[in-house]
Design a protein around this motif. Structure first.
Motif, PDB file in Angstrom:
ATOM      1  N   GLY A  16       0.790  -1.507  -0.108  1.00  0.00           N
ATOM      2  CA  GLY A  16       0.046   0.182  -0.032  1.00  0.00           C
ATOM      3  C   GLY A  16       0.715   1.138  -0.346  1.00  0.00           C
ATOM      4  O   GLY A  16       0.146   2.491  -0.366  1.00  0.00           O
ATOM      5  N   GLU A  17       2.266   1.375   0.899  1.00  0.00           N
ATOM      6  CA  GLU A  17       2.931   1.815   0.711  1.00  0.00           C
ATOM      7  C   GLU A  17       4.904   1.642   0.900  1.00  0.00           C
ATOM      8  O   GLU A  17       5.064   0.644   0.724  1.00  0.00           O
ATOM      9  CB  GLU A  17       2.936   3.305   2.337  1.00  0.00           C
ATOM     10  N   LEU A  18       5.167   2.201  -0.755  1.00  0.00           N
ATOM     11  CA  LEU A  18       6.051   2.311  -1.144  1.00  0.00           C
ATOM     12  C   LEU A  18       6.944   2.697  -0.832  1.00  0.00           C
ATOM     13  O   LEU A  18       7.089   3.778  -1.552  1.00  0.00           O
ATOM     14  CB  LEU A  18       6.440   1.385  -2.308  1.00  0.00           C
ATOM     15  N   LYS A  19       8.979   2.635   0.245  1.00  0.00           N
ATOM     16  CA  LYS A  19       9.132   3.393   0.855  1.00  0.00           C
ATOM     17  C   LYS A  19      10.614   4.115  -0.328  1.00  0.00           C
ATOM     18  O   LYS A  19      10.645   2.708  -0.962  1.00  0.00           O
ATOM     19  CB  LYS A  19      10.012   3.341   2.386  1.00  0.00           C
ATOM     20  N   ILE A  20      10.627   4.807  -0.200  1.00  0.00           N
ATOM     21  CA  ILE A  20      12.029   5.092  -1.943  1.00  0.00           C
ATOM     22  C   ILE A  20      12.830   5.392  -0.198  1.00  0.00           C
ATOM     23  O   ILE A  20      13.376   6.382   0.124  1.00  0.00           O
ATOM     24  CB  ILE A  20      11.736   5.941  -2.717  1.00  0.00           C
ATOM     25  N   MET A  21      13.920   4.218  -0.576  1.00  0.00           N
ATOM     26  CA  MET A  21      15.306   4.066   0.703  1.00  0.00           C
ATOM     27  C   MET A  21      16.446   4.753  -0.566  1.00  0.00           C
ATOM     28  O   MET A  21      17.243   5.452   0.459  1.00  0.00           O
ATOM     29  CB  MET A  21      15.854   2.564   1.035  1.00  0.00           C
ATOM     30  N   GLY A  22      16.339   4.762  -1.539  1.00  0.00           N
ATOM     31  CA  GLY A  22      17.782   5.445  -2.196  1.00  0.00           C
ATOM     32  C   GLY A  22      17.621   5.182  -3.503  1.00  0.00           C
ATOM     33  O   GLY A  22      16.037   4.834  -4.212  1.00  0.00           O
ATOM     34  N   PRO A  23      18.476   5.732  -4.675  1.00  0.00           N
ATOM     35  CA  PRO A  23      18.724   5.195  -5.657  1.00  0.00           C
ATOM     36  C   PRO A  23      18.036   3.585  -6.452  1.00  0.00           C
ATOM     37  O   PRO A  23      19.002   3.078  -5.779  1.00  0.00           O
ATOM     38  CB  PRO A  23      19.888   6.196  -6.300  1.00  0.00           C
ATOM     39  N   GLY A  24      17.149   3.272  -6.746  1.00  0.00           N
ATOM     40  CA  GLY A  24      16.747   2.266  -6.925  1.00  0.00           C
ATOM     41  C   GLY A  24      16.732   1.537  -5.719  1.00  0.00           C
ATOM     42  O   GLY A  24      16.515   0.051  -5.915  1.00  0.00           O
ATOM     43  N   GLU A  25      16.670   1.292  -4.849  1.00  0.00           N
ATOM     44  CA  GLU A  25      16.201   0.841  -3.939  1.00  0.00           C
ATOM     45  C   GLU A  25      14.721   0.991  -2.939  1.00  0.00           C
ATOM     46  O   GLU A  25      14.937   2.581  -2.601  1.00  0.00           O
ATOM     47  CB  GLU A  25      17.204   1.426  -2.825  1.00  0.00           C
ATOM     48  N   PHE A  26      13.925   0.245  -3.106  1.00  0.00           N
ATOM     49  CA  PHE A  26      12.814   0.750  -2.670  1.00  0.00           C
ATOM     50  C   PHE A  26      12.101  -0.746  -1.226  1.00  0.00           C
ATOM     51  O   PHE A  26      12.302  -1.965  -1.034  1.00  0.00           O
ATOM     52  CB  PHE A  26      12.049   0.372  -3.394  1.00  0.00           C
ATOM     53  N   SER A  27      11.243   0.056  -0.274  1.00  0.00           N
ATOM     54  CA  SER A  27      11.316  -0.876   0.302  1.00  0.00           C
ATOM     55  C   SER A  27       9.805  -1.238   0.286  1.00  0.00           C
ATOM     56  O   SER A  27       8.694  -0.725   0.538  1.00  0.00           O
ATOM     57  CB  SER A  27      11.733  -0.605   2.169  1.00  0.00           C
ATOM     58  N   GLY A  28       9.455  -2.726   0.627  1.00  0.00           N
ATOM     59  CA  GLY A  28       7.147  -2.830   0.453  1.00  0.00           C
ATOM     60  C   GLY A  28       7.499  -3.686   1.514  1.00  0.00           C
ATOM     61  O   GLY A  28       8.153  -4.729   1.865  1.00  0.00           O
ATOM     62  N   SER A  29       5.972  -4.695   1.638  1.00  0.00           N
ATOM     63  CA  SER A  29       5.505  -4.880   2.153  1.00  0.00           C
ATOM     64  C   SER A  29       5.209  -6.725   1.726  1.00  0.00           C
ATOM     65  O   SER A  29       5.433  -7.828   2.494  1.00  0.00           O
ATOM     66  CB  SER A  29       4.138  -5.273   3.220  1.00  0.00           C
TER      67      SER A  29
END
Length: 258
Positions: A102-115
């Motif tokens: 539902g919410e995907l976090k942008i951790m850095g260039p090309g790096e994402f965090s999701g459930s």
């Protein structure tokens, strides 16, 4: 820069990911003329409909080929509703993960965090529909190696490009019928009674070979008698990992032992 994006090739329609320099909003640009899908991609669509992967009520008429170099990515998004659901993505060259949430976090260039992370093996087809297409966002983090994906989508009838003409080869496609189930009588006949003679391993192997051979013959007969408006040859898409010469598989045929 890591996670710089990817190269895309579009067929069927021109799709805008963001507001362009001419002020066109995201979505299908209706006054842009784009090449129709080439024969190979149409063959993929026919096969996916035939194999019940895609429903005949949502036959794709556009696609995007995504070409990734190492570290390329797709940022979090929900596919535009200029395209109806479901749609699908076919993966090639290398495996990677796709993230949902539902919410995907942008951790850095090309790096994402999701459930949720789902692997996309080579040759796999990912179908997006319902909440997976309309509620949850998805993204592809920086890929570890070169990758190609093809996303097939059907355009909303009210968003078709002005000069768009339906492809007659993609009209009235139907899935192949499922094989008939065994009747209760056949199932009972296949059950071994207590007084039945013990089946040796050699006989069991022979029976399997004969069953496979019979199934192959029945499949060929059913294929010839099919009322499907298209023909799918065995050489169109050889099995993954097999090699071919002049378009024909050089995999040795299996002999039937007697």
């Amino acid at each position: 820069m890591r996670g710089k994006g990817r190269v895309t090739i579009q067929f069927g329609c021109c799709y805008n990911y963001a507001v362009d320099k001419h002020g066109n909003p995201p979505g299908i640009i209706r006054d842009e003329e784009v090449d129709p899908m080439p024969p190979l991609l149409k063959s993929m669509i026919k096969r996916m409909v035939a194999w019940h992967v895609l429903p005949p009520t949502c036959i794709p008429n556009s696609c995007i080929i995504n070409i990734y170099d190492k570290d390329d990515c797709i940022p979090p998004h929900i596919d535009h509703h200029d395209f109806v659901r479901p749609f699908c993505t076919v993966s090639f060259l290398s495996e990677c993960n796709i993230l949902f949430g539902g919410e995907l976090k942008i951790m850095g260039p090309g790096e994402f965090s999701g459930s949720t992370a789902i692997p996309l093996p080579v040759g796999s087809v990912l179908i997006l529909n319902g909440n997976g297409a309309d509620v949850a966002k998805h993204c592809v983090p920086a890929v570890p190696s070169k990758r190609i994906s093809i996303t097939f989508r059907k355009m909303d009838d009210g968003k078709l490009p002005y000069k768009f003409l339906p492809d007659p080869e993609l009209q009235n496609l139907h899935p192949l019928p499922y094989p008939p189930r065994k009747s209760t009588v056949q199932q009972a006949a296949n059950q071994r009674s207590p007084n039945q003679q013990q089946i040796t391993p050699q006989a069991r192997v022979l029976g399997k070979h004969m069953h496979d051979h019979q199934g192959q013959e029945e499949g060929e007969i059913a294929g010839r008698a099919s009322s499907s408006p298209f023909n799918l040859g065995s050489d169109d898409f050889p099995p993954l990992g097999s090699s071919s010469v002049n378009g024909r598989s050089n995999k040795p045929s299996r002999s039937l032992r007697r």
